[in-house]
Write an enzyme that holds these catalytic residues in place. Structure first.
Site, PDB file in Angstrom:
ATOM      1  N   ARG B  44       0.864  -1.183   0.000  1.00 19.98           N
ATOM      2  CA  ARG B  44       0.000   0.000   0.000  1.00 19.98           C
ATOM      3  C   ARG B  44       0.895   1.225   0.000  1.00 19.98           C
ATOM      4  O   ARG B  44       1.496   1.563   1.017  1.00 19.98           O
ATOM      5  CB  ARG B  44      -0.892  -0.005   1.247  1.00 19.98           C
ATOM      6  CG  ARG B  44      -1.829   1.196   1.324  1.00 19.98           C
ATOM      7  CD  ARG B  44      -2.628   1.182   2.626  1.00 19.98           C
ATOM      8  NE  ARG B  44      -3.608   2.244   2.645  1.00 19.98           N
ATOM      9  CZ  ARG B  44      -3.319   3.513   2.979  1.00 19.98           C
ATOM     10  NH1 ARG B  44      -2.111   3.861   3.311  1.00 19.98           N
ATOM     11  NH2 ARG B  44      -4.274   4.435   2.953  1.00 19.98           N
ATOM     12  N   SER B 112     -12.159  -2.583   2.570  1.00 21.18           N
ATOM     13  CA  SER B 112     -12.161  -1.817   3.819  1.00 21.18           C
ATOM     14  C   SER B 112     -13.574  -1.358   4.134  1.00 21.18           C
ATOM     15  O   SER B 112     -14.227  -0.742   3.290  1.00 21.18           O
ATOM     16  CB  SER B 112     -11.285  -0.565   3.695  1.00 21.18           C
ATOM     17  OG  SER B 112      -9.937  -0.916   3.565  1.00 21.18           O
ATOM     18  N   LYS B 141      -2.871   6.881   9.931  1.00 20.90           N
ATOM     19  CA  LYS B 141      -4.034   7.327   9.167  1.00 20.90           C
ATOM     20  C   LYS B 141      -4.916   8.139  10.112  1.00 20.90           C
ATOM     21  O   LYS B 141      -6.016   7.707  10.495  1.00 20.90           O
ATOM     22  CB  LYS B 141      -4.798   6.103   8.640  1.00 20.90           C
ATOM     23  CG  LYS B 141      -5.249   6.220   7.180  1.00 20.90           C
ATOM     24  CD  LYS B 141      -5.883   4.916   6.725  1.00 20.90           C
ATOM     25  CE  LYS B 141      -6.577   5.057   5.386  1.00 20.90           C
ATOM     26  NZ  LYS B 141      -7.226   3.812   4.964  1.00 20.90           N
TER      27      LYS B 141
END
Ligand code: NI
Lengths: 212, 212
Positions: B44, B112, B141
């Protein structure tokens, strides 16, 4: 796959999208540009997520089909496949040309090049056309490497595939780009920021056709 | 395609890469993490260009195969296809699950989700597992939506596919996540920023297996 002559003709006036957040406005301008004679539309949005890109791509696919124009996707081969694009355009730091070919088969591959070495390499690796620039300084990509008119002319002489000039191209300098041997011109601002995108497109297309 | 039980086991300790610019260091930590027992690695990297992603993906593919771990690519279906990933992970604003399925066939799709509505929708659309979070606040995040432990537990009760908790998971709170019904835990910082990524992985894996 279309012939090289057909592809050359289809690259005459090549519109690259800008990064505006208002996607309705974006699509509206693209339609106006197609009405004015744009022959290829490239979806290039570095900050959009996948779902947004698919939505925009499907809308552009529909419009370009309606007007008989090409629809190319920048960088994202997955988005190109999902939205039935005519091709993919990659830069020097994007997925390599041979890898793109493995995924998209006979669709069109365009490669951004700045130097003669990059151009001949892309040609050898199976690119169908080249985007060569920046020919002139440009506000939409201020950090872009410059190749200038002489660089473009050298590349156009050396490679057999069609070459599209990009970077800071306007009505004023478009004839120069065509005289350097380009098959067409790629623009962002000259159409996306025009007061009348349809008329701007028509004028640019006339200059391209006169300059060939 | 593996069985659901096998997939559930493979999701026990799920490492998501961080965005560090030093890719050699990144790959070094991933190897250490695999030595420690990480069962899945997700590539990612939101700011890497395609060519860099392909290079990293090929390296991770090789390492995960060596250790019998899964290799998943976030968002970019094209990169997943080019690097022979076991699957793709998408968020709510990425390419839709059904579109991903059309491109990758029987490979694994993770989605997600934060709410029960998102989770049941993803299950219905053919997801193979869910990443559910953020369970706890997370520095990697900071703007992520929160679902908390109760949200995760509700989703794990309602859907049949495996659920992986993500967001701020540490050694301290990992048992809570497993008690809430997760098949495994996904972490970034807890391994990527550990002094000893191999030992951190081994400890987390032990907690996951004890907590099941
Ligand atoms: Ni960015």
């Amino acid at each position: 796959m279309m012939t090289s002559d057909k592809l050359r003709a289809m690259l005459a006036l090549y519109l690259v999208t800008d990064e505006r957040t208002d996607c309705d406005a974006l699509l509206h301008i693209i339609r106006k540009a197609l009405e004015g004679g744009v022959t290829t539309v490239q979806l290039r949005r570095k900050h959009d997520d996948g779902r947004q890109l698919v939505e925009l791509g499907k809308a552009i696919r529909q419009m370009t089909t309606e007007f008989g124009a090409l629809y190319i996707v920048n960088d994202r081969v997955d988005i190109a496949m999902l939205t039935d694009a005519d091709g993919v355009h990659v830069g020097q730091s994007d997925i390599a040309c041979a890898d793109v070919r493995g995924l998209i088969g006979k669709r069109i591959i365009g490669v951004s090049t700045c130097t003669l070495a990059e151009a001949t390499a892309a040609d050898r690796e199976g690119a169908d056309y080249l985007g060569v620039g920046s020919v002139f300084p440009t506000s939409s990509k201020p950090d872009a490497d410059m190749c200038e008119i002489q660089g473009l002319a050298g590349i156009a002489r050396q490679v057999d595939i069609p070459v599209v000039g990009i970077g800071g191209i306007t009505r004023q300098n478009a004839p120069e780009v065509m005289q350097a041997g380009a098959a067409g011109i790629a623009v962002v601002s000259a159409i996306m920021q025009a007061e009348d995108p349809s008329r701007a497109s028509a004028e640019l297309l006339r200059l391209v056709r006169t300059g060939r």
